[in-house]
Design an enzyme around this catalytic site. Structure first.
Site, mmCIF file in Angstrom:
data_model
loop_
_atom_site.group_PDB
_atom_site.id
_atom_site.type_symbol
_atom_site.label_atom_id
_atom_site.label_comp_id
_atom_site.label_asym_id
_atom_site.label_seq_id
_atom_site.Cartn_x
_atom_site.Cartn_y
_atom_site.Cartn_z
ATOM 1 N N SER A 141 0.848 -1.194 0.000
ATOM 2 C CA SER A 141 0.000 0.000 0.000
ATOM 3 C C SER A 141 0.879 1.238 0.000
ATOM 4 O O SER A 141 1.966 1.240 0.603
ATOM 5 C CB SER A 141 -0.883 0.020 1.250
ATOM 6 O OG SER A 141 -1.479 1.297 1.406
ATOM 7 N N TYR A 155 -2.442 -0.737 9.982
ATOM 8 C CA TYR A 155 -2.437 -1.075 8.554
ATOM 9 C C TYR A 155 -1.101 -0.704 7.916
ATOM 10 O O TYR A 155 -0.500 -1.505 7.180
ATOM 11 C CB TYR A 155 -3.589 -0.350 7.862
ATOM 12 C CG TYR A 155 -3.758 -0.697 6.401
ATOM 13 C CD1 TYR A 155 -4.197 -1.964 6.018
ATOM 14 C CD2 TYR A 155 -3.497 0.239 5.403
ATOM 15 C CE1 TYR A 155 -4.366 -2.287 4.674
ATOM 16 C CE2 TYR A 155 -3.671 -0.075 4.063
ATOM 17 C CZ TYR A 155 -4.110 -1.337 3.702
ATOM 18 O OH TYR A 155 -4.270 -1.650 2.374
HETATM 19 P P1 NDP Z 1 -11.425 -6.077 -1.160
HETATM 20 O O1 NDP Z 1 -11.844 -6.009 0.274
HETATM 21 O O2 NDP Z 1 -12.243 -5.389 -2.174
HETATM 22 O O3 NDP Z 1 -11.229 -7.607 -1.573
HETATM 23 C C1 NDP Z 1 -10.480 -8.419 -0.723
HETATM 24 C C2 NDP Z 1 -10.281 -9.795 -1.319
HETATM 25 O O4 NDP Z 1 -9.470 -10.536 -0.399
HETATM 26 C C3 NDP Z 1 -11.572 -10.559 -1.494
HETATM 27 O O5 NDP Z 1 -11.453 -11.397 -2.627
HETATM 28 C C4 NDP Z 1 -11.637 -11.386 -0.212
HETATM 29 O O6 NDP Z 1 -12.303 -12.631 -0.376
HETATM 30 C C5 NDP Z 1 -10.176 -11.653 0.051
HETATM 31 N N1 NDP Z 1 -9.893 -11.888 1.448
HETATM 32 C C6 NDP Z 1 -10.199 -11.100 2.513
HETATM 33 N N2 NDP Z 1 -9.809 -11.680 3.641
HETATM 34 C C7 NDP Z 1 -9.238 -12.850 3.298
HETATM 35 C C8 NDP Z 1 -8.649 -13.908 4.022
HETATM 36 N N3 NDP Z 1 -8.586 -13.895 5.358
HETATM 37 N N4 NDP Z 1 -8.161 -14.969 3.332
HETATM 38 C C9 NDP Z 1 -8.245 -15.021 1.980
HETATM 39 N N5 NDP Z 1 -8.806 -14.060 1.239
HETATM 40 C C10 NDP Z 1 -9.304 -12.983 1.897
HETATM 41 O O7 NDP Z 1 -9.930 -5.510 -1.160
HETATM 42 P P2 NDP Z 1 -9.075 -4.742 -2.285
HETATM 43 O O8 NDP Z 1 -9.241 -5.409 -3.593
HETATM 44 O O9 NDP Z 1 -9.331 -3.297 -2.158
HETATM 45 O O10 NDP Z 1 -7.607 -4.983 -1.714
HETATM 46 C C11 NDP Z 1 -6.691 -5.941 -2.250
HETATM 47 C C12 NDP Z 1 -5.333 -5.674 -1.624
HETATM 48 O O11 NDP Z 1 -4.925 -4.352 -1.940
HETATM 49 C C13 NDP Z 1 -5.299 -5.764 -0.107
HETATM 50 O O12 NDP Z 1 -4.083 -6.348 0.303
HETATM 51 C C14 NDP Z 1 -5.360 -4.305 0.330
HETATM 52 O O13 NDP Z 1 -4.801 -4.120 1.607
HETATM 53 C C15 NDP Z 1 -4.566 -3.650 -0.765
HETATM 54 N N6 NDP Z 1 -4.806 -2.227 -0.973
HETATM 55 C C16 NDP Z 1 -6.056 -1.732 -1.241
HETATM 56 C C17 NDP Z 1 -6.219 -0.391 -1.521
HETATM 57 C C18 NDP Z 1 -7.534 0.215 -1.877
HETATM 58 O O14 NDP Z 1 -7.633 1.461 -1.911
HETATM 59 N N7 NDP Z 1 -8.577 -0.567 -2.201
HETATM 60 C C19 NDP Z 1 -5.088 0.550 -1.479
HETATM 61 C C20 NDP Z 1 -3.815 -0.073 -1.205
HETATM 62 C C21 NDP Z 1 -3.695 -1.404 -0.966
HETATM 63 P P3 NDP Z 1 -13.788 -12.932 0.207
HETATM 64 O O15 NDP Z 1 -14.716 -12.024 -0.526
HETATM 65 O O16 NDP Z 1 -14.009 -14.359 -0.111
HETATM 66 O O17 NDP Z 1 -13.759 -12.666 1.674
#
Ligand code: NDP
Length: 246
Positions: A141, A155
């Site tokens: 991030s 975070y």
């Molecule tokens: P979302 O919350 O939109 O999606 C998260 C995804 O991760 C879903 O597919 C979810 O699956 C899965 N997930 C959540 N918890 C678990 C777990 N315990 N084990 C396995 N899978 C899990 O997140 P984003 O797409 O926004 O984020 C993706 C990555 O990018 C993350 O690492 C986040 O920290 C990072 N990020 C996001 C930013 C943003 O602005 N959106 C900015 C910078 C970094 P399910 O639906 O099945 O629970």
């Protein structure tokens, strides 16, 4: 022939958001792709159907990154199911924000288990399974480097840990032509951080481009790092942040 033809990939957290966009982009570029999910079984199967519609193999594996044994074992499950493993994308993550005085020990454990320990364990398992020339790409991030306001202690700490891991992995795996890189997204429009959410306007204003990014814009960078074109890039941290750090 597409750039990833014959390659296989595992994308953690591939049922929604950036993970789904990355999985679809890698499939579009020719890879067979396994994704993990926890709650979103229907969403995960929709992603698999889209991968299969492109003529690639798609597999959805339920694996909770908070579970230490599942987080490492899923790499072997994916490699066995796909026959080999070339690319690991450590994408699954959770965002828990709030004043440091209000974050409970359970919050600390959950965020470190998912955002740090699971990435370590999956990378460790991948180190034993990746083909020569393989790829480990983790999603960090922009908050690992620049925290624009209060509430980000836990975070930001979790995402900063991936910096050290990525550099050390690059050193350890370089001999086999395996690269390890870290992508640092800025505000990206997903369920985690919707572009119409309560803090969206201030996040947009902090970027040079004045807007949120899309999951596809992150997926483009990941696809490049996964490709053979990026074979001399390793141990790098690549911002996809609309100029948030500019
Ligand atoms: P979302 O919350 O939109 O999606 C998260 C995804 O991760 C879903 O597919 C979810 O699956 C899965 N997930 C959540 N918890 C678990 C777990 N315990 N084990 C396995 N899978 C899990 O997140 P984003 O797409 O926004 O984020 C993706 C990555 O990018 C993350 O690492 C986040 O920290 C990072 N990020 C996001 C930013 C943003 O602005 N959106 C900015 C910078 C970094 P399910 O639906 O099945 O629970």
């Amino acid at each position: 022939m597409s750039s990833l033809t014959g390659r296989t990939a595992l994308v953690t957290g591939g049922s929604r958001g950036m993970g789904a966009a990355i999985a679809l982009r890698l499939a579009q570029d020719g890879a067979d792709v396994a994704i993990t999910y926890v709650h979103g079984e229907d969403a995960a199967h929709e992603v698999v159907q889209k991968i299969e519609a492109m003529g690639r193999r798609g597999i959805a594996l339920r694996a909770d990154a908070a579970d230490a044994s599942a987080a490492g074992a899923v790499v072997g499950r994916a490699a066995d199911a796909l026959g080999r493993l070339d690319i690991l994308i450590n994408n699954a993550g959770v965002g828990v924000l709030g004043p440091i005085g209000l974050l409970a020990l359970t919050d600390v454990d959950r965020v470190l288990d998912i955002n740090v320990r699971a990435v370590y364990l999956a990378s460790q398992a991948a180190a034993g399974r990746l083909e020569r020339g393989g790829r480990i790409i983790s999603i960090g991030s922009c908050m690992a480097h620049r925290v624009p306001g209060p509430g980000g202690t836990l975070y930001a700490m979790s995402k900063a840990a991936l910096s050290g891991l990525t550099k050390a992995l690059a050193r350890e795996l370089g001999e086999r032509g395996i690269t390890a890189n870290l992508v640092l997204p800025g505000p990206i429009d997903t369920d985690m951080n919707p572009a119409d959410g309560p803090y969206a306007q201030s996040q947009s204003e902090l970027t040079a481009l004045g807007r949120f990014g899309t999951a596809d814009e992150v997926a483009s960078m990941v696809a490049y790092l996964a490709s053979d074109d990026a074979r001399y890039t390793t141990g790098a941290e690549v911002l996809v942040d609309g100029g948030h750090a500019a």
